[in-house]
Enzyme design. Structure first.
Site, PDB file in Angstrom:
ATOM      1  N   ARG A   1       0.800  -1.215   0.000  1.00 55.77           N
ATOM      2  CA  ARG A   1       0.000   0.000   0.000  1.00 55.77           C
ATOM      3  C   ARG A   1       0.842   1.277   0.000  1.00 55.77           C
ATOM      4  NH1 ARG A   1      -5.160  -1.023   4.097  1.00 55.77           N
ATOM      5  NH2 ARG A   1      -5.976  -2.900   3.060  1.00 55.77           N
TER       6      ARG A   1
ATOM      7  N   ASP B   1      -4.054   4.038   4.909  1.00 55.56           N
ATOM      8  CA  ASP B   1      -3.028   3.776   3.909  1.00 55.56           C
ATOM      9  C   ASP B   1      -3.579   3.286   2.579  1.00 55.56           C
ATOM     10  OD1 ASP B   1      -3.850   1.281   4.697  1.00 55.56           O
ATOM     11  OD2 ASP B   1      -1.929   0.647   5.535  1.00 55.56           O
ATOM     12  N   ASP B   2      -4.893   3.206   2.434  1.00 54.45           N
ATOM     13  CA  ASP B   2      -5.486   2.862   1.143  1.00 54.45           C
ATOM     14  C   ASP B   2      -6.233   4.046   0.537  1.00 54.45           C
ATOM     15  OD1 ASP B   2      -7.557   2.924   2.920  1.00 54.45           O
ATOM     16  OD2 ASP B   2      -8.409   0.977   2.386  1.00 54.45           O
TER      17      ASP B   2
ATOM     18  N   ASP C   1     -11.919   5.709  15.422  1.00 52.53           N
ATOM     19  CA  ASP C   1     -12.712   6.735  14.745  1.00 52.53           C
ATOM     20  C   ASP C   1     -14.016   7.016  15.491  1.00 52.53           C
ATOM     21  OD1 ASP C   1     -13.737   4.242  14.126  1.00 52.53           O
ATOM     22  OD2 ASP C   1     -13.770   4.553  11.957  1.00 52.53           O
TER      23      ASP C   1
ATOM     24  N   HIS D   1     -12.876   2.808   0.884  1.00 55.71           N
ATOM     25  CA  HIS D   1     -12.784   1.688  -0.046  1.00 55.71           C
ATOM     26  C   HIS D   1     -14.106   0.924  -0.183  1.00 55.71           C
ATOM     27  CE1 HIS D   1     -12.083  -0.042   3.940  1.00 55.71           C
ATOM     28  NE2 HIS D   1     -12.581  -1.159   3.440  1.00 55.71           N
TER      29      HIS D   1
END
Length: 323
Positions: A69, A142-143, A231, A255
């Site tokens: 990634r 990281d995506d 989160d 994603h």
């Protein structure tokens, strides 16, 4: 007798004359012409217009994804926002250290995908932001692909004098949590939160207020207290502890969303997009090291798709207009 009377009248007149002169001098001293007007200090200079250098971008990753990634991110958007971007991981990596230098932060957090491990990294991100003195904290995974121009454009429209927490909720309703109370009691609370997978931003004014629950070990403690991940914990602190509100934005994407729902003209306005996703039609690059998603390219055949210039993508009519 008359002399004494005249002397008394003369003395009285002299006394009245002296009193009149003193009174006149007193009032003249207090007149507006002689009273010194206090100088007002000049107004404090306004904050300069927000620049990208004022934004702290934190990328959360783990050692298992350094190659699959992070290399893609470093070859694209991070290469253009390197001074503002800090990568938080759980494993040392000589290759990444050479490329990122002090912008690679190796935490003491576990590599597990657990609530404590995720909250540990978020706490490290938050503390690093507070220490930086910058005006905005933006978290991504990281995506994610971050469009720096769109991010800056969005942040400039937000009120700097108010508390701002902006992102995209993953649910269509508030989440519920059980908040422990004294004497083994609990209280049911509900709040909105911005999903970390789509990224979110918080201004410094709000972040400083969050510090009692979010800085140092407090963030991990708060997360454990409500038994929710990082989160969700951010949303809990903002809404339940500080009485703030999440400002939902459709410009943040994870994603789990399909990019085919966006028109080509909309793509340059989006802030984070999914750069990698195991789901077809959900990302810019379906697999790490692969070409650009052909379905996305075909979807906008009539108008060149504006996407990041990836080092691994095949050459074609793809414009590079991302910041």
């Amino acid at each position: 007798m008359q002399c004494r009377l005249l002397r008394g009248l003369a003395g009285a007149l002299l006394t009245l004359l002296c009193m009149g002169l003193f009174s006149l001098r007193y009032h003249l001293r207090l007149s507006p012409k002689s009273v010194e007007t206090p100088r007002l200090s000049p107004p404090s200079p306004r904050l300069h217009e927000l620049q990208l250098q004022d934004v702290f971008i934190a990328v959360k990753t783990t050692g298992a994804f350094h190659r699959s990634r992070l290399e893609l991110l470093l070859d694209t958007w991070v290469s253009r926002t390197r001074e503002q971007t800090f990568v938080f991981t759980d494993s040392s990596d000589e290759g990444l250290q050479e490329r990122l230098g002090p912008h690679l932060v190796v935490t003491n957090c576990s590599a597990e995908h657990s609530h404590p491990a995720l909250s540990c990294k978020m706490a490290a991100e938050f503390d690093a932001f507070l220490a930086s003195g910058l005006r905005w904290f933006c978290h991504v995974d990281d995506d994610n692909y971050v469009n720096a121009r769109a991010l800056l454009k969005l942040l400039r429209t937000l009120p700097q004098a108010l508390d701002v927490y902006i992102g995209r909720p993953s649910l269509n309703r508030p989440i519920h949590a059980s908040e422990p109370q004294p004497r083994n009691r609990s209280r049911l609370v509900q709040f909105w939160f911005a999903t970390g997978g789509a990224g979110f931003c918080i201004n410094r004014k709000l972040a400083l207020k969050m510090a009692p629950w979010a800085s140092g070990h407090h963030f991990v403690d708060t997360s454990a207290r409500i038994r929710l991940p990082d989160d969700c914990t951010v949303g809990y602190i903002v809404e339940c502890k500080l009485g703030g509100r999440l400002q939902p934005s459709p410009l943040f994407h994870s994603h789990l969303e399909t990019l085919q729902l966006l028109r080509a003209a909309q793509l340059p306005e989006q802030v984070p997009l999914a750069a990698l996703s195991p789901l077809p039609r959900h990302s810019l690059v379906p697999t790490a090291g692969g070409p650009m998603n052909p379905e996305l390219l075909g979807h906008c055949a009539a108008e060149p798709l504006v996407v990041p210039q990836l080092s691994r993508q095949p050459r074609g009519p793809v414009a590079s207009a991302w910041g």
